[in-house]
Design an enzyme around this catalytic site. Structure first.
Site, PDB file in Angstrom:
ATOM      1  N   THR A  94      61.852  38.592  20.354  1.00 32.15           N
ATOM      2  CA  THR A  94      62.158  40.039  19.517  1.00 32.15           C
ATOM      3  C   THR A  94      62.659  39.739  18.179  1.00 32.15           C
ATOM      4  O   THR A  94      63.691  39.342  17.996  1.00 32.15           O
ATOM      5  CB  THR A  94      63.282  40.875  20.433  1.00 32.15           C
ATOM      6  OG1 THR A  94      62.830  40.889  21.690  1.00 32.15           O
ATOM      7  CG2 THR A  94      62.979  42.366  19.746  1.00 32.15           C
ATOM      8  N   LYS A 170      57.872  46.713  20.213  1.00 33.10           N
ATOM      9  CA  LYS A 170      59.190  45.807  21.225  1.00 33.10           C
ATOM     10  C   LYS A 170      60.438  46.682  20.487  1.00 33.10           C
ATOM     11  O   LYS A 170      61.419  47.091  21.403  1.00 33.10           O
ATOM     12  CB  LYS A 170      59.024  44.823  20.912  1.00 33.10           C
ATOM     13  CG  LYS A 170      60.233  43.798  21.341  1.00 33.10           C
ATOM     14  CD  LYS A 170      60.486  44.190  22.927  1.00 33.10           C
ATOM     15  CE  LYS A 170      61.981  43.760  23.420  1.00 33.10           C
ATOM     16  NZ  LYS A 170      62.362  44.206  24.602  1.00 33.10           N
ATOM     17  N   LYS A 239      71.554  42.873  17.095  1.00 35.50           N
ATOM     18  CA  LYS A 239      70.337  42.132  16.404  1.00 35.50           C
ATOM     19  C   LYS A 239      69.283  43.034  16.282  1.00 35.50           C
ATOM     20  O   LYS A 239      68.592  43.450  15.343  1.00 35.50           O
ATOM     21  CB  LYS A 239      70.219  40.802  16.783  1.00 35.50           C
ATOM     22  CG  LYS A 239      68.964  40.295  16.386  1.00 35.50           C
ATOM     23  CD  LYS A 239      67.503  40.093  17.154  1.00 35.50           C
ATOM     24  CE  LYS A 239      67.702  39.630  18.474  1.00 35.50           C
ATOM     25  NZ  LYS A 239      66.482  39.636  19.096  1.00 35.50           N
TER      26      LYS A 239
END
Ligand code: NAP
Length: 294
Positions: A94, A170, A239
């Site tokens: 990701t 995503k 993150k």
């Protein structure tokens, strides 16, 4: 296929094992070599370097964050340096939309193919081959990657012929996931402080209008306080929200809930939660409400 696999963490270890089970010839590389041993015992070849992992002409990366992917893909002896012309890089980490675009550009300049294939599902799903894989890339490159994607996931969704769009999908999914965790945490704090049994409440919710895996998985983790060992570590969740906000700023899309989630992760980590699962932000509403027992 002959394929290299770089990044044998919680997710990558299971994905590489499923590539082996599907009959692919897998060469594994990890920054910390000890983690590769379990794959070698299952038939993988050990690479001592990134270039060695690229020798088969196709490589999958499943690394923590942008910094890790940049370190492995770019520069001298990185993936782009090491793959032959016509080679294939499938990126499942990701990462930011911006880095995905940069990888697309640099692979194209080297005459190589780049497919973004981030995944939905936690380490148990990775180990079972039950991930959902969201794919972006040139149709010919996606077709070449298909046997690999089939081995790691239960379903593959091609969302675009532009790789970075898969990364945006995503990130949007993890924004929704974190939003559900926060909302569940608030609802559980409310009914818990009202003296209602949280388990029975969750049984009711998840057998009626909220009958979805995300409510079941995270409701259970929050209600039982099961945040360790982390399946998806809080710093990685933090993150992802940072990357959501970066994409939102680039596209001019205000996301006030994402801004709130950013602060929730800051709170969790400031209180020493960096070893916990990201769903531990779902415990913060109970703490705010001085509710000591779930
Ligand atoms: N866990 C989940 O539920 C989940 C679900 C979907 C997607 N993801 C995403 O999948 C990716 C991997 O997640 P994970 O849970 O498997 O993470 P993880 O267990 O922390 O593994 C991270 C991997 O990246 C490597 N790495 C970290 N920094 C590096 C660096 N600077 N240079 C080289 N290698 C580096 C680690 O190597 P070492 O072994 O040497 O530390 C390890 O192989 C992340 O992008 C995450 O957001 C995770």
């Amino acid at each position: 296929m002959n394929v290299g696999f770089i990044g044998l963490g919680r997710m990558g270890a299971g994905m590489a094992a499923n590539l082996l089970k599907a009959g692919h010839h897998v060469t594994v590389y990890n920054r910390t070599p000890a983690k590769a041993q379990v794959l070698v015992a299952q038939g993988a070849k050990l690479a001592a370097s990134v270039p060695e992992a690229c020798q088969g002409g196709a490589v999958i990366t499943m690394l923590a964050n942008d910094e890790a992917v940049e370190g492995v893909a770019l520069g001298r002896n990185g993936i782009i340096d090491s793959l032959p012309a016509g080679g294939l890089h499938v990126s499942s980490s990701t990462i930011s939309v911006a880095l995905s675009q940069r990888l697309s550009d640099e692979h194209a300049a080297a005459g190589q193919h780049f497919v973004a294939a981030p995944v939905f599902g936690r380490p148990e799903a990775a180990a079972a081959g039950h991930l959902f894989v969201v794919v972006g890339g040139d149709p010919a490159a996606v077709e070449a990657a298909e046997p690999l994607l089939e081995a790691v996931g239960q379903r593959t969704f091609v969302v675009s012929d532009i790789p970075k769009n898969a990364n945006l999908v995503k990130l949007s999914g993890n924004f929704l996931g974190a939003s559900v965790i926060e909302s569940l945490g608030e609802a559980l704090a409310l009914i818990g402080k009202g003296g209602i049994d949280q388990r029975r409440y969750l049984d009711f919710l998840t057998s009626t209008l909220f009958d979805a895996p995300i409510y079941k998985t995270y409701g259970n983790l929050i209600a039982t306080g099961s945040f360790k060992p982390a399946g998806f570590a809080a710093p990685l969740g933090q993150k992802d929200i940072r990357l959501v906000l970066a994409a939102a700023e680039d596209l001019g899309v205000p996301m006030p809930v994402a801004s709130l989630l950013r602060d929730r992760f800051l709170t969790l980590i400031a209180h020493g939660g960096d070893q916990l699962d990201w769903s531990a932000i779902g415990r913060l509403p109970a703490m705010d409400a001085a509710l000591t027992e779930p």
